[in-house]
Design a protein around this motif. Structure first.
Motif, mmCIF file in Angstrom:
data_model
loop_
_atom_site.group_PDB
_atom_site.id
_atom_site.type_symbol
_atom_site.label_atom_id
_atom_site.label_comp_id
_atom_site.label_asym_id
_atom_site.label_seq_id
_atom_site.Cartn_x
_atom_site.Cartn_y
_atom_site.Cartn_z
ATOM 1 N N PRO A 90 37.479 39.023 31.320
ATOM 2 C CA PRO A 90 37.198 38.880 32.755
ATOM 3 C C PRO A 90 35.767 39.251 33.135
ATOM 4 C CG PRO A 90 39.220 40.148 32.373
ATOM 5 C CD PRO A 90 38.525 40.024 31.064
ATOM 6 N N ILE A 91 35.115 40.056 32.297
ATOM 7 C CA ILE A 91 33.752 40.498 32.602
ATOM 8 C C ILE A 91 32.712 39.532 32.036
ATOM 9 C CG2 ILE A 91 32.072 42.364 32.265
ATOM 10 C CD1 ILE A 91 34.435 44.303 32.055
ATOM 11 N N LEU A 92 32.892 39.147 30.760
ATOM 12 C CA LEU A 92 31.850 38.389 30.056
ATOM 13 C C LEU A 92 31.936 36.885 30.278
ATOM 14 C CD1 LEU A 92 31.702 40.295 26.642
ATOM 15 C CD2 LEU A 92 30.544 40.807 28.793
ATOM 16 N N LEU A 93 33.155 36.354 30.434
ATOM 17 C CA LEU A 93 33.292 34.906 30.581
ATOM 18 C C LEU A 93 32.553 34.371 31.818
ATOM 19 C CD1 LEU A 93 34.375 32.193 29.701
ATOM 20 C CD2 LEU A 93 36.561 32.748 30.801
ATOM 21 N N PRO A 94 32.672 35.006 32.994
ATOM 22 C CA PRO A 94 31.910 34.493 34.148
ATOM 23 C C PRO A 94 30.397 34.486 33.918
ATOM 24 C CG PRO A 94 33.610 36.036 34.875
ATOM 25 C CD PRO A 94 33.553 36.121 33.379
ATOM 26 N N MET A 119 34.982 55.642 41.953
ATOM 27 C CA MET A 119 36.272 55.586 41.270
ATOM 28 C C MET A 119 36.182 54.954 39.893
ATOM 29 S SD MET A 119 38.497 57.136 42.987
ATOM 30 C CE MET A 119 37.186 58.250 43.467
ATOM 31 N N ILE A 120 35.294 53.974 39.757
ATOM 32 C CA ILE A 120 35.171 53.314 38.468
ATOM 33 C C ILE A 120 34.649 54.275 37.412
ATOM 34 C CG2 ILE A 120 32.814 52.442 38.796
ATOM 35 C CD1 ILE A 120 35.730 50.570 37.111
ATOM 36 N N LEU A 121 33.819 55.238 37.817
ATOM 37 C CA LEU A 121 33.315 56.244 36.883
ATOM 38 C C LEU A 121 34.458 57.110 36.385
ATOM 39 C CD1 LEU A 121 30.962 57.622 35.467
ATOM 40 C CD2 LEU A 121 30.639 59.043 37.510
ATOM 41 N N ILE A 144 37.544 43.702 41.776
ATOM 42 C CA ILE A 144 37.324 44.479 43.001
ATOM 43 C C ILE A 144 35.912 45.053 43.035
ATOM 44 C CG2 ILE A 144 38.023 46.554 44.280
ATOM 45 C CD1 ILE A 144 40.845 46.117 43.144
ATOM 46 N N ASP A 145 35.476 45.627 41.903
ATOM 47 C CA ASP A 145 34.159 46.272 41.847
ATOM 48 C C ASP A 145 33.022 45.300 41.498
ATOM 49 O OD1 ASP A 145 35.247 48.702 42.509
ATOM 50 O OD2 ASP A 145 34.110 49.786 40.969
ATOM 51 N N LEU A 156 43.208 46.693 34.681
ATOM 52 C CA LEU A 156 41.752 46.833 34.570
ATOM 53 C C LEU A 156 41.037 45.539 34.934
ATOM 54 C CD1 LEU A 156 41.017 49.025 31.404
ATOM 55 C CD2 LEU A 156 40.958 49.664 33.808
ATOM 56 N N GLY A 157 41.661 44.405 34.612
ATOM 57 C CA GLY A 157 41.061 43.130 34.980
ATOM 58 C C GLY A 157 40.911 42.995 36.485
ATOM 59 N N HIS A 158 41.897 43.482 37.230
ATOM 60 C CA HIS A 158 41.817 43.440 38.695
ATOM 61 C C HIS A 158 40.724 44.371 39.208
ATOM 62 C CE1 HIS A 158 43.271 42.483 42.665
ATOM 63 N NE2 HIS A 158 43.433 43.758 42.962
#
Length: 426
Positions: free
Chosen positions: A342-346, A1-3, A295-296, A289-291
């Motif tokens: 949300p992707i890069l900070l962690p 689904m992400i694709l 999830i993924d 998109l952040g959620h």
């Protein structure tokens, strides 16, 4: 689904759909075609930012910026910086940088500052003999200062999405903003010395001139100081400070400078409503998109990929910053903050970097793309106003790009430049 979500995102972007709708529709597609995630969750996430107390700071500071831009603040600040820096080599160029530094605490918007300075200072610079490409570059790169000087809208967005203290981010941005001001003024000095252009004024300002200019622009100069003080002393949260500063700006315009009449106030409200609509659509859409990234487990997957390249923390940071810089050439700064935080900070935190340290560098770097092709919103704005060729702009910007990357290098190598004020005052 992400694709499917990624493909739909790219396709909608290519056909020219507004970015806010691109993010919302591509994010919704994930939930409509996933077997385990009901679409109702997407709508819950979409509406969640409207219930967030911290995010209320965004419309308040947008209102503040529009209020102050209609109250004669810009003209008074321009008079003051002309007195203070007009005698220097490259006087008009130095005035641009100092004005951007002061306006960073007024509008919070790089594009707004670049457009205003191009109209007010760009044409006089060209008439005085400064080449058009150089003039455009000085104005465009000066606007980068607004990324750090409170109340930067991008810092508010980063703090909201990354769950980082916005008050500490405001404190952390002050020294980098002043450092970038000094670096750009030094670059101006080096470049203008080769042009043999006379300064704006022929002599140093007298104490009387400086005092007169300071008094005339006192309430405008106090704006960022008052903002930081009310947060630092614990009188208000960042959002409450935004409401207080709205009142401050209204009183200045209405009763002190007496330039905010009913017609001007109506224009301010109309402009603010339009600005809020654009920004809030982006924030609400990005929440979907952040959620999806959670999830993924996209941050975890990307972190695993990066650690296969290098396990050195600074190597990981370098790769993240390259990715941010490239993204900045394609998307607007606010979009990058909302989508990538949300992707890069962690990943940055896992590598051992403080979220405030990383956040300041992240936010500043996103705005670099505003001055580079193919998006380059500040570049195209200034070049359009000054009727300057973009190819010439890119060539003239090379010394300033070097200076900017030197600035980023200093922030990476010396975290105390960012962390000193928040660690000391909060």
């Amino acid at each position: 689904m992400i694709l499917l979500t990624c493909v739909l995102f790219v396709v909608l972007l290519i056909i020219g759909m507004p970015v806010g709708f691109v993010i919302a529709i591509s994010g919704l597609s994930f939930f409509f075609f996933d077997d385990f995630m009901p679409p109702g969750i997407a709508f819950q996430k979409f509406s969640a930012p409207t219930q967030s107390f911290p995010i209320m700071a965004t419309p308040l500071f947008l209102l503040v910026g529009n209020l102050l831009n209609k109250t004669g603040v810009t003209a008074r600040l321009l008079d003051f910086v002309r007195i203070v820096s007009g005698w220097m080599v490259g006087g008009m160029a130095q005035i641009n940088v100092l004005l951007a530094c002061l306006l960073g605490g007024v509008s919070g918007s790089a594009t707004a500052d670049a457009a205003m300075q191009a109209r007010v200072l760009g044409v006089p610079m060209v008439k005085q003999g400064y080449p058009k490409p150089f003039t455009a570059v000085v104005i465009a790169f000066s606007s980068l200062i607004t990324a750090t000087i409170p109340p930067s809208i991008l810092l508010i967005l980063y703090g909201f999405v990354g769950n980082v203290s916005i008050g500490k981010l405001f404190m952390a941005g002050v020294i980098p903003g002043l450092l970038l001001t000094v670096i750009l003024m030094g670059t101006n000095y080096v470049m203008v010395r080769k042009m043999n252009i006379a300064p704006e004024t022929t002599s140093l300002p007298t104490r009387h001139d400086v005092w007169k200019g300071f008094k005339n622009s006192f309430w405008a100069l106090m704006f960022p100081i008052v903002l930081i003080l009310v947060i630092r002393l614990g009188f208000f949260t960042t959002t409450e400070a935004g409401a207080f500063i709205v009142l401050y700006a209204f009183i200045i315009g209405r009763f002190i400078y007496k330039e905010l009449d009913n017609q001007a106030l109506w224009e301010v409200l109309k402009d603010t409503i339009s600005d809020i609509g654009v920004v809030m659509l982006l924030i609400m859409s990005a929440a979907i998109l952040g959620h999806i990234t959670i999830i993924d487990q996209i941050p975890q997957s990307l972190a695993e990929v990066l650690t296969t390249v290098t396990e050195n923390p600074y190597g990981i940071l370098f790769l993240l910053l390259v990715f941010i810089a490239v993204s900045g050439m394609i998307f607007d700064g606010s979009v990058i903050i909302l989508l990538l935080t949300p992707i890069l900070l962690p990943i940055a935190m896992e590598a051992g970097f403080d979220p405030i340290h990383f956040g300041i560098i992240f936010v500043v770097l996103t705005l670099l793309g505003a001055n580079t092709p193919p998006v380059g919103i500040c570049m195209y704005t200034v070049c359009g106003i000054l009727n300057c060729n973009t190819v010439s702009f890119v060539r003239a910007s090379l010394p300033y790009l070097i200076a900017f990357f030197l600035f980023i290098g200093l922030l990476v190598a010396f975290p105390s430049l960012i962390m000193f004020l928040p660690d000391t005052l909060m």
